[in-house]
Structures are given as structure tokens and as C-alpha cells.
Design a protein around this motif. Structure first.
Motif, short mmCIF file in Angstrom:
data_model
loop_
_atom_site.label_atom_id
_atom_site.label_comp_id
_atom_site.label_asym_id
_atom_site.label_seq_id
_atom_site.Cartn_x
_atom_site.Cartn_y
_atom_site.Cartn_z
N LEU A 162 -0.46 -8.04 -3.60
CA LEU A 162 -1.18 -9.23 -4.07
C LEU A 162 -2.64 -8.90 -4.40
O LEU A 162 -3.24 -9.51 -5.28
CB LEU A 162 -1.13 -10.34 -3.00
N ALA A 163 -3.21 -7.93 -3.67
CA ALA A 163 -4.62 -7.57 -3.93
C ALA A 163 -4.76 -6.87 -5.27
O ALA A 163 -5.84 -6.87 -5.88
CB ALA A 163 -5.14 -6.69 -2.81
N GLY A 164 -3.68 -6.25 -5.75
CA GLY A 164 -3.68 -5.63 -7.08
C GLY A 164 -4.78 -4.61 -7.26
O GLY A 164 -5.11 -3.86 -6.35
N TRP A 165 -5.41 -4.65 -8.45
CA TRP A 165 -6.45 -3.67 -8.77
C TRP A 165 -7.68 -3.83 -7.87
O TRP A 165 -8.45 -2.90 -7.70
CB TRP A 165 -6.89 -3.79 -10.23
N GLY A 166 -7.86 -5.03 -7.34
CA GLY A 166 -9.06 -5.28 -6.52
C GLY A 166 -8.88 -4.85 -5.07
O GLY A 166 -9.74 -5.14 -4.24
N ASN A 167 -7.78 -4.17 -4.76
CA ASN A 167 -7.53 -3.81 -3.36
C ASN A 167 -8.63 -2.89 -2.84
O ASN A 167 -9.19 -2.09 -3.58
CB ASN A 167 -6.17 -3.10 -3.25
N VAL A 168 -8.92 -3.01 -1.54
CA VAL A 168 -9.91 -2.11 -0.91
C VAL A 168 -9.27 -0.72 -0.81
O VAL A 168 -9.83 0.27 -1.27
CB VAL A 168 -10.31 -2.62 0.48
N ARG A 169 -8.08 -0.65 -0.25
CA ARG A 169 -7.32 0.58 -0.09
C ARG A 169 -5.93 0.21 0.42
O ARG A 169 -5.80 -0.81 1.11
CB ARG A 169 -8.01 1.45 0.98
N ARG A 170 -4.93 1.01 0.10
CA ARG A 170 -3.56 0.70 0.56
C ARG A 170 -3.42 0.95 2.06
O ARG A 170 -4.02 1.86 2.60
CB ARG A 170 -2.56 1.59 -0.16
N HIS A 171 -2.53 0.16 2.70
CA HIS A 171 -2.33 0.35 4.14
C HIS A 171 -1.53 1.63 4.41
O HIS A 171 -0.87 2.16 3.50
CB HIS A 171 -1.61 -0.86 4.72
N GLN A 172 -1.61 2.12 5.64
CA GLN A 172 -0.76 3.24 6.05
C GLN A 172 -0.08 2.85 7.36
O GLN A 172 -0.72 2.20 8.21
CB GLN A 172 -1.60 4.49 6.39
N THR A 173 1.16 3.25 7.53
CA THR A 173 1.79 3.02 8.85
C THR A 173 1.71 4.31 9.66
O THR A 173 1.70 5.40 9.10
CB THR A 173 3.27 2.58 8.72
N LEU A 174 1.61 4.15 10.96
CA LEU A 174 1.39 5.29 11.84
C LEU A 174 2.34 5.24 13.03
O LEU A 174 2.69 4.15 13.50
CB LEU A 174 -0.05 5.28 12.38
N GLY A 175 2.71 6.44 13.51
CA GLY A 175 3.47 6.50 14.75
C GLY A 175 2.55 6.27 15.94
O GLY A 175 1.31 6.19 15.78
#
Ligand code: FAD
Length: 521
Positions: free
Chosen positions: A125-138
Motif C-alpha cells: 500500500l505504501a508503494g513508491w513512497g515506502n520508507v523501506r520494505r519489512h524483513q522477517t527474522l528468526g
């Protein structure tokens, strides 16, 4: 440049406006800015200081609101994420990216897979204006990021990005932008009653809360943007007006960051009532919030009570068990009332959507209710579109300016280039960082004050990076009238020092008086 003084009652009493906006929180400020940018003659009356209501008591997040996805409010999240990108552009010094850790626990109400799906949608939804993509972590990687988090039951987590802002200074910046665009803005100016001609509201009676003088202001349209006071103002128009609002109280407390040990912003579910909460970094402090309880009390007297503090401390201790926070750790607390729309009386406060609504009263006043700090520009646009229709004036021309014209201090995307000037003046690195974050592209104006008078380089408080020049700036450019305007909303000494700024009060008072004398002399 911002006009340096608030409008006086004499100004407002003699001038007529197209729009009189009641309330100088973020909503009223945004409306005044948008309307002035479109060429309307605007007056903005605020009963106390700008931003002194809910707009300086928020969680300070400019965010889409990840948790609203759970309730299916996708369009609201989309709108808020777009606004996050716009505000980062208009005021990059005030609205800064913030990384959040979202830990997954076995006992979570929302399972990990659903949270991951939500984060993917949030990025999309944030599209081009996103701050940064999320990451999942163990689990191990998450504990490397946040070593003091509770380990039992932890299964892993995610890092995602949103933005944080200084809410009081954002509100002030929007008021100043409104004044730059031609609005007459007046703090400490209370609307005490409305003026009528036949069955129409045609203005308001105003009282200067500092001098006690009164005047009448005439206008074509009155706009009620008084947040939690919205129903009180509606009753000035029609004593039988049905309530629009459901007020819920939200409290925060501040502790030294070293006492809790978080390295990032944390979003988690309180084990006490399964509500979503935040633990948020603020320089060397951490603030924890928020409660969300129905409150039918007086908006003038809202504060965090002991049960709020206990709830917040217990919730934070549940996720940082080694911290063992107690009331002795609390440096400051604040509480505000959310002016939410009264919807289903049976829904829990957290489920009430943060959308806004515009209502025309029986005698023509427009009231705007609901919304969030993040979406103030959208609220302002909708209100001014409606006002233009009511006034039969098509003013689409200035509409785009609200999206493109930087707020004061936001003109410079990069401010680090100003750092050497401050260091050459002998200011400490932490003072220069403090100034750049609060004043952005206007920081050189503070350096200029320091150059003119060396004593303005002096720290205001032994435990805080602020300097005397900020008080002069607050008076000359930021409409500060009282010591609390400076200590609470311009510089935040009240929440960022253990003595609530007491050690700086006398200096602030002297500098304010001096700035006043210089004006009248
Ligand atoms: P206010 O800021 O309350 O302004 C109304 C103004 O009207 C006041 O300054 C008052 O003095 C003035 N007024 C009242 N009566 C009169 C009168 N008679 N004459 C003249 N003036 C008058 N939103 C986000 O986007 N992000 C967040 O992180 C966030 N966190 C929040 C946390 C909490 C605890 C709360 C309570 C809210 C939070 N919000 C957040 C929501 C957001 O803060 C509010 O929606 C917003 O600040 C409301 O602004 P407002 O201008 O409508 O109201």
C-alpha cells in the motif's frame, strides 16, 4: 517568512474573513493553511496555545496504522501511508523514518503468518513512497537486534518502517505556514459565543485570554475544528445539537532509555488487555503508550492518572522483564483525548475507525470531527472543498500547493551542511543535532542570533542541549507568549528533563520579557 506576531483582537475585530476557523490544533492549522493557499481570507482563533490540545499529546507517529489492517480499514491505511510520504517531503526535519520491531510470541492473538501477510500488504500500500520494505527474522536474529526482549514464548519477529514526528512542532509549522500564506492566526483567543443574523452564523465573539479584552469577528463561514471540544462549540450554535464525538483518553509516560534498554521502536500486544501498544525511542528517552479508554470528562483537565501509569509500566515490564520499571522511573507523562467519531456505542475504543466527517450545523457552521495527526492535510482539503461549495467559490487553483509547498524549515532536504557553522560558533555537537532536527532549514537563523549575541549560545538547562537563542526564536517567529509555550511545546524541556525544565524557567522568563520589550520599544 512567517509574520512574527499573532493577530490581535483589534485586527480580527476590524477585518472580515471568508472563514473563521475555531481551534489551533493540527486540524484547524491544516484548514487555515489550505484555505489561505487557495486565496480565501482566513482567521484562526485558538483559545490557548497552538497545539496545546490533543495535537501535542499524541504518540508522535506519522503512520499508516498497521493495526487498522486487522479491522479491514484498508482505504484509511492507504490514505495515511500516502500522507506519510507527503509529510516526509514537506517537513523532512520533523517527520523522520523510524524502524519498528514487531516480536512474535506463541501466545499472540494475531498469529505470525497473519502479521507477515499484514506487513506485506502494508509495504504494498505504501508503494513508491515506502520508507523501506519489512524483513522477517528468526528468534536469534531478533534477539540480536533487541537483546533485552522477553525470550520465553518468542518465536521470531519482523522489522518494518514508519515515521515519527514532533507533534507540537509539526502543528506549529502548519500554523506558521498558514500565516505565511496570509491567514490571520491568533493564539490565546477564545471563541466565547457565535454571532447570528436571522438563522445564519455570521461570526463569533472573541476574548483575548491574556488581556481579557473582547471583540467581534465577522465572517462568511465558521469552521469548528476544535477537536475534543467539538460538541461544546456545536452547542453554541444549537444547544440541542446531537453529540458527534466519542472521546477516548490516551496516556503516555517517558522513562530514560537506559532503564528499559530498547534499541528500536517496539509494537506489541499488552498481555493485560490484548491491546496494541508502543515503546518508542526519543533521543535518550523512551516513551510508552498508549491507553485507550472512554472518557466523558472535561477536555481542559485531562491527565494521566495512576492507573494509566500502572497499566503502561506493567505492559512494558511484560515484554522487557529485566527492566522492572516502577513509578520512580517515570520522568514525564502526558494524556490527550482522541476526538473520535461516535459510531457504534458497543464497539471497543480501539475498533473505532480514525476516519473524519464534516457536518453542517442547523445555522450553517461546518464542524470537522475525527481523523488523525497523519491525515490532517486530507481533512483540510475535504473541509476547504466543502467550504468553497458553501461559499459558491470555486478555488481549485491553490489545492495542489498544500501537497508541494514545504513547511517552514522543510525547504532544505539535507541540513547536515549547516553543522560546521554551528560548530564554528562553539556549540556542542549535541546542540547542533538538536537544532537541526527541530528547525531544519531555519537553523541558520538561530546561528545568526548566536552570532549577534554570544550569550544566546548558553545552554538553557544543565541536562539538555537547548540554548537561549531558541527562546528568542520562539518569541519572534513561533508565536510563543508564555513560559509554558516555550518549555512544553517549542523546546520540550518539560518532558525531557527530570525537573520538567524548572532550572530553565527563570532564563526563559527573562528572555521572553526582553523579546517583548524589544518589540514594544
Ligand atoms: P486538538 O489538537 O485538540 O485542537 C483543538 C483545539 O481547539 C485546541 O487547541 C483547543 O484549545 C481549541 N479550542 C477549544 N475550544 C476553543 C474555543 N472556544 N475557542 C478557540 N479554540 C478552542 N494521530 C496520529 O496520526 N499519530 C499518532 O501517533 C497519534 N497518536 C495519538 C495518541 C493519543 C494518546 C491521542 C489522544 C491521539 C493520537 N492521534 C494520533 C490522533 C491525533 O493526535 C488527533 O487526531 C489530533 O491531534 C486532533 O487534532 P485537532 O486539531 O482536531 O484537536
Amino acid at each position: 517568512m512567517t509574520p512574527s506576531v499573532r493577530a490581535t483582537l483589534a485586527d480580527l475585530g476590524t477585518e472580515h474573513s471568508d472563514l473563521l476557523v475555531i481551534g489551533g490544533g493540527i486540524t484547524g492549522a491544516g484548514i487555515a493553511r489550505d484555505a489561505a493557499l487557495r486565496g480565501f481570507r482566513v482567521a484562526l482563533a485558538e483559545a490557548r496555545d497552538f497545539g496545546s490540545g490533543t495535537s501535542s499529546r499524541s504518540s508522535r507517529l506519522i503512520h499508516g496504522g498497521l493495526r487498522y489492517l486487522e479491522h479491514g480499514h484498508v482505504h484509511l491505511v492507504l490514505e495515511a501511508l500516502r500522507e506519510r510520504a507527503v509529510l516526509r517531503r514537506l517537513a523532512p526535519h520533523l517527520v523522520q523514518p523510524l524502524s519498528f520491531v514487531l516480536p512474535f510470541f506463541q501466545s499472540d492473538r494475531v498469529p505470525g503468518w497473519k502479521a507477515r501477510l499484514g506487513l506485506t500488504l502494508y509495504d504494498f500500500l505504501a508503494g513508491w513512497g515506502n520508507v523501506r520494505r519489512h524483513q522477517t527474522l528468526g528468534k536469534r536474529a531478533l534477539l540480536e537486534l533487541e537483546p533485552l526482549l522477553r525470550e520465553p514464548g518468542l518465536t521470531g519477529g519482523a522489522v518494518y518502517y514508519d515515521a515519527q514526528c514532533d507533534d507540537a512542532r509539526l502543528t506549529l509549522a502548519v500554523v506558521r505556514a498558514a500565516a505565511e500564506a496570509g491567514a490571520r492566526v491568533a493564539n490565546y483567543t477564545r471563541v466565547t459565543s457565535l454571532l447570528f443574523e436571522g438563522d445564519r452564523v455570521v461570526g463569533a465573539r472573541l476574548r483575548d485570554e491574556l488581556s481579557g479584552t473582547e471583540a467581534e469577528h465577522r465572517c462568511r463561514l465558521v469552521v469548528n475544528a476544535s477537536g475534543p471540544w467539538g460538541d461544546v462549540i456545536r452547542r453554541l450554535e444549537d444547544p440541542a445539537a446531537a453529540p458527534l464525538l466519542r472521546l477516548t483518553k490516551g496516556s503516555h509516560l517517558m522513562v530514560p532509555q537506559a532503564r528499559i534498554g530498547n534499541r528500536h521502536a517496539i509494537i506489541f500486544t499488552s498481555p493485560l488487555d490484548r491491546r496494541v501498544m508502543f515503546i518508542l525511542p526519543w533521543e535518550q528517552w523512551t516513551y510508552i503508550g498508549t491507553t485507550d479508554t472512554d472518557d466523558a470528562g472535561d477536555p481542559d483537565a485531562v491527565s494521566a492518572d495512576q492507573s494509566d501509569l500502572i497499566y503502561l509500566l506493567r505492559s512494558a515490564n511484560s515484554i522487557y522483564p529485566g527492566a522492572r520499571l516502577t513509578e520512580d522511573d517515570v520522568v514525564a507523562s502526558w494524556a490527550g483525548l482522541r476526538p473520535l467519531l461516535a459510531a457504534d456505542p458497543h464497539s471497543s475504543p480501539a475498533q473505532i475507525p480514525r476516519e473524519h466527517r464534516i457536518v453542517k450545523g442547523s445555522r450553517g457552521m461546518l464542524t470537522i470531527a475525527g481523523g488523525k495527526l497523519t491525515t490532517f492535510r486530507v481533512m483540510a482539503r475535504d473541509l476547504v472543498d466543502r467550504a468553497a461549495r458553501e461559499l459558491g467559490a470555486h478555488r481549485a487553483d491553490g489545492r495542489a500547493l498544500s501537497r508541494s509547498r514545504p513547511l517552514p524549515g522543510g525547504e532544505a532536504a539535507v541540513t547536515e551542511t549547516f553543522r560546521p557553522q554551528g560548530l564554528e560558533l562553539g556549540l556542542s555537537d549535541s546542540t547542533v543535532s538538536h537544532l537541526l532536527k527541530r528547525y531544519g532549514g531555519e537553523t541558520p537563523a538561530l546561528f545568526a542570533l548566536c552570532r549577534q549575541r554570544a550569550e544566546l549560545r548558553r545552554p538553557l538547562h544543565p541536562d539538555h542541549p537547548s540554548i537561549a537563542a531558541q527562546v528568542i526564536f520562539a518569541r519572534q517567529r513561533e508565536f510563543a507568549c508564555t513560559e509554558d509555550d516555550v518549555l512544553v511545546r517549542r523546546i520540550h524541556l518539560s518532558t525531557e528533563t527530570r525537573d520538567h525544565g524548572a532550572a530553565a524557567r527563570e532564563t526563559v522568563s527573562t528572555l521572553l520579557a526582553e523579546a517583548l520589550d524589544a518589540r514594544s520599544g
